[in-house]
Design a protein around this motif. Structure first.
Motif, PDB file in Angstrom:
ATOM      1  N   GLU A 263      39.766  46.952  80.294  1.00 19.78           N
ATOM      2  CA  GLU A 263      41.185  47.110  80.609  1.00 19.78           C
ATOM      3  C   GLU A 263      42.017  47.018  79.334  1.00 19.78           C
ATOM      4  O   GLU A 263      41.829  46.107  78.528  1.00 19.78           O
ATOM      5  CB  GLU A 263      41.621  46.034  81.607  1.00 19.78           C
ATOM      6  CG  GLU A 263      40.885  46.145  82.937  1.00 19.78           C
ATOM      7  CD  GLU A 263      41.143  44.978  83.877  1.00 19.78           C
ATOM      8  OE1 GLU A 263      42.098  45.074  84.671  1.00 19.78           O
ATOM      9  OE2 GLU A 263      40.402  43.980  83.802  1.00 19.78           O
ATOM     10  N   LYS A 264      42.900  47.973  79.185  1.00 21.38           N
ATOM     11  CA  LYS A 264      43.820  47.986  78.042  1.00 21.38           C
ATOM     12  C   LYS A 264      45.150  48.543  78.515  1.00 21.38           C
ATOM     13  O   LYS A 264      45.193  49.635  79.080  1.00 21.38           O
ATOM     14  CB  LYS A 264      43.270  48.817  76.888  1.00 21.38           C
ATOM     15  CG  LYS A 264      44.185  48.842  75.658  1.00 21.38           C
ATOM     16  CD  LYS A 264      43.514  49.559  74.493  1.00 21.38           C
ATOM     17  CE  LYS A 264      44.463  49.742  73.315  1.00 21.38           C
ATOM     18  NZ  LYS A 264      44.909  48.459  72.749  1.00 21.38           N
ATOM     19  N   ASP A 265      46.220  47.793  78.280  1.00 21.94           N
ATOM     20  CA  ASP A 265      47.538  48.188  78.763  1.00 21.94           C
ATOM     21  C   ASP A 265      47.452  48.443  80.273  1.00 21.94           C
ATOM     22  O   ASP A 265      47.040  47.576  81.016  1.00 21.94           O
ATOM     23  CB  ASP A 265      48.065  49.383  77.976  1.00 21.94           C
ATOM     24  CG  ASP A 265      48.171  49.082  76.474  1.00 21.94           C
ATOM     25  OD1 ASP A 265      48.514  47.938  76.140  1.00 21.94           O
ATOM     26  OD2 ASP A 265      47.914  49.987  75.655  1.00 21.94           O
ATOM     27  N   ASP A 266      47.761  49.648  80.702  1.00 23.50           N
ATOM     28  CA  ASP A 266      47.732  49.924  82.144  1.00 23.50           C
ATOM     29  C   ASP A 266      46.562  50.827  82.528  1.00 23.50           C
ATOM     30  O   ASP A 266      46.597  51.479  83.574  1.00 23.50           O
ATOM     31  CB  ASP A 266      49.047  50.554  82.584  1.00 23.50           C
ATOM     32  CG  ASP A 266      49.356  51.857  81.848  1.00 23.50           C
ATOM     33  OD1 ASP A 266      48.625  52.176  80.883  1.00 23.50           O
ATOM     34  OD2 ASP A 266      50.317  52.544  82.232  1.00 23.50           O
ATOM     35  N   PHE A 267      45.519  50.859  81.697  1.00 23.52           N
ATOM     36  CA  PHE A 267      44.366  51.725  81.973  1.00 23.52           C
ATOM     37  C   PHE A 267      43.121  50.867  82.213  1.00 23.52           C
ATOM     38  O   PHE A 267      42.809  49.958  81.430  1.00 23.52           O
ATOM     39  CB  PHE A 267      44.113  52.679  80.803  1.00 23.52           C
ATOM     40  CG  PHE A 267      43.090  53.740  81.103  1.00 23.52           C
ATOM     41  CD1 PHE A 267      43.440  54.874  81.804  1.00 23.52           C
ATOM     42  CD2 PHE A 267      41.771  53.599  80.683  1.00 23.52           C
ATOM     43  CE1 PHE A 267      42.497  55.863  82.087  1.00 23.52           C
ATOM     44  CE2 PHE A 267      40.831  54.578  80.958  1.00 23.52           C
ATOM     45  CZ  PHE A 267      41.191  55.711  81.662  1.00 23.52           C
ATOM     46  N   THR A 268      42.422  51.150  83.309  1.00 25.05           N
ATOM     47  CA  THR A 268      41.227  50.399  83.688  1.00 25.05           C
ATOM     48  C   THR A 268      40.089  51.364  83.966  1.00 25.05           C
ATOM     49  O   THR A 268      40.240  52.312  84.743  1.00 25.05           O
ATOM     50  CB  THR A 268      41.484  49.560  84.957  1.00 25.05           C
ATOM     51  OG1 THR A 268      42.551  48.643  84.709  1.00 25.05           O
ATOM     52  CG2 THR A 268      40.232  48.780  85.364  1.00 25.05           C
ATOM     53  N   PHE A 269      38.947  51.130  83.303  1.00 22.80           N
ATOM     54  CA  PHE A 269      37.781  51.952  83.623  1.00 22.80           C
ATOM     55  C   PHE A 269      36.520  51.100  83.653  1.00 22.80           C
ATOM     56  O   PHE A 269      36.472  50.004  83.084  1.00 22.80           O
ATOM     57  CB  PHE A 269      37.640  53.123  82.641  1.00 22.80           C
ATOM     58  CG  PHE A 269      37.063  52.776  81.291  1.00 22.80           C
ATOM     59  CD1 PHE A 269      35.720  52.975  81.023  1.00 22.80           C
ATOM     60  CD2 PHE A 269      37.872  52.270  80.280  1.00 22.80           C
ATOM     61  CE1 PHE A 269      35.192  52.678  79.781  1.00 22.80           C
ATOM     62  CE2 PHE A 269      37.354  51.978  79.036  1.00 22.80           C
ATOM     63  CZ  PHE A 269      36.009  52.182  78.777  1.00 22.80           C
ATOM     64  N   ALA A 270      35.526  51.617  84.346  1.00 25.94           N
ATOM     65  CA  ALA A 270      34.233  50.942  84.440  1.00 25.94           C
ATOM     66  C   ALA A 270      33.157  51.850  83.881  1.00 25.94           C
ATOM     67  O   ALA A 270      33.194  53.075  84.079  1.00 25.94           O
ATOM     68  CB  ALA A 270      33.918  50.579  85.892  1.00 25.94           C
ATOM     69  N   TYR A 271      32.192  51.236  83.194  1.00 24.86           N
ATOM     70  CA  TYR A 271      31.058  51.964  82.623  1.00 24.86           C
ATOM     71  C   TYR A 271      29.800  51.339  83.196  1.00 24.86           C
ATOM     72  O   TYR A 271      29.471  50.185  82.895  1.00 24.86           O
ATOM     73  CB  TYR A 271      31.087  51.855  81.104  1.00 24.86           C
ATOM     74  CG  TYR A 271      30.047  52.704  80.393  1.00 24.86           C
ATOM     75  CD1 TYR A 271      30.176  54.084  80.342  1.00 24.86           C
ATOM     76  CD2 TYR A 271      28.956  52.120  79.761  1.00 24.86           C
ATOM     77  CE1 TYR A 271      29.241  54.870  79.686  1.00 24.86           C
ATOM     78  CE2 TYR A 271      28.012  52.896  79.097  1.00 24.86           C
ATOM     79  CZ  TYR A 271      28.168  54.266  79.064  1.00 24.86           C
ATOM     80  OH  TYR A 271      27.232  55.034  78.411  1.00 24.86           O
ATOM     81  N   LEU A 272      29.090  52.075  84.059  1.00 20.34           N
ATOM     82  CA  LEU A 272      27.975  51.523  84.822  1.00 20.34           C
ATOM     83  C   LEU A 272      26.713  52.342  84.596  1.00 20.34           C
ATOM     84  O   LEU A 272      26.445  53.320  85.286  1.00 20.34           O
ATOM     85  CB  LEU A 272      28.309  51.503  86.321  1.00 20.34           C
ATOM     86  CG  LEU A 272      29.631  50.856  86.728  1.00 20.34           C
ATOM     87  CD1 LEU A 272      29.822  50.956  88.228  1.00 20.34           C
ATOM     88  CD2 LEU A 272      29.704  49.404  86.267  1.00 20.34           C
TER      89      LEU A 272
END
Length: 281
Positions: A172-181
């Motif tokens: 998560e950074k600022d208003d961006f969220t991602f997942a790496y699976l």
């Protein structure tokens, strides 16, 4: 002639500089990569003719105002891709060789500075990396579900289902969220519950195989990732860790996937918040 003093950046420019974020697929293939040695299937032959269809070891690059974070280090030519000063840290999902083999070259640098390497709690590691780390500074193992606030983003490790101790990551950074699976076959209940409580702008997920009658071992197939897509409802899903078998299937069925499911390719930029220099690669 007197030089005019440099103009100081405005508050708005300073804020913008602090929000730099680029997410790029380095490698999108499985351990065999594409083309597979000795294989003459349609996908492998296509990759031999057109190098844009080649797939290297599954890995990710995150660039921020502080430099580059690598998730996994499967490429053996990382020293040619990056200057020493570019790499801020390396984050490992697990210690299978196709995810760490690039470290065996990097570690022999004679620089005094160390590169922090974050990792799952695998006491064996890979070969003699722990014994002879060189410039690699292996950090204390991540604790699953314990969010770590780094200087430029936060990272939360999630247990995955694989033949070796493996972690996925929510970043998560600022208003961006991602997942790496990757690498995983399905998700443990606790990891699934954690992800269901997140609004994912992007989910980058292992999809090694075309649809199979039963769940494959160690890696997802199309059926499993479609289930994840419907369950977690990410704004965008990107399939990675792709085998030549899946590539062959995609040649005929890609148009049948939901519009916001993308197929990773080596070098593909997933997200970019601000334009800035991308170094030598």
């Amino acid at each position: 002639m007197l030089k005019r003093p440099e103009k100081r950046p405005s508050l708005e420019q300073t804020k913008a500089a602090k929000s730099l974020l680029t997410i790029r697929i380095l490698g999108s293939g499985n351990a065999a990569q594409v083309p597979v040695w000795g294989c003459h299937c349609l996908a492998c032959e296509r990759a031999r003719r057109d190098h844009s269809f080649r797939r290297g070891p599954c890995s990710l690059e995150i660039r921020t105002e502080l430099g580059t974070t690598l998730i996994d280090a499967g490429f053996s030519d990382l020293a040619e891709r990056y200057d020493f000063e570019e790499i801020t840290r390396i984050v490992l999902t697990h210690f299978h060789m196709d995810h760490v083999q690039g470290l065996f070259h990097l570690r022999w640098s004679e620089r005094a500075q160390k590169i922090p390497v974050f990792r799952p709690d695998d006491e064996k590691g890979a070969d003699d990396l722990y014994k002879h780390p060189g410039v690699l500074d292996f950090q204390a193992p991540f604790i699953p579900f314990n969010t770590v606030q780094l200087q430029d983003f936060s990272i939360t490790p999630l247990p995955l289902i694989h033949s070796k101790i493996t972690l996925g990551y929510v970043i998560e950074k600022d208003d961006f969220t991602f997942a790496y699976l990757t690498d995983t076959v399905g998700l443990p209940d606790a990891s699934l519950a954690f992800l269901r409580n997140k609004t994912l702008d992007c989910l980058i997920v292992d999809c090694s195989e075309p649809p199979t009658p039963t769940a494959p071992r160690n890696h997802n197939d199309i059926n499993l990732v479609l289930w994840m897509y419907n369950t977690l409802e990410p704004r965008q899903m990107v399939l990675t860790h792709i085998s030549h078998r899946l590539d062959c299937w995609l040649l005929e069925h890609k148009e049948g996937l939901p519009a916001n499911i993308k197929i990773a390719s080596d070098g593909l930029t997933i997200y970019q918040s601000t334009e800035f220099s991308s170094g030598r690669h």
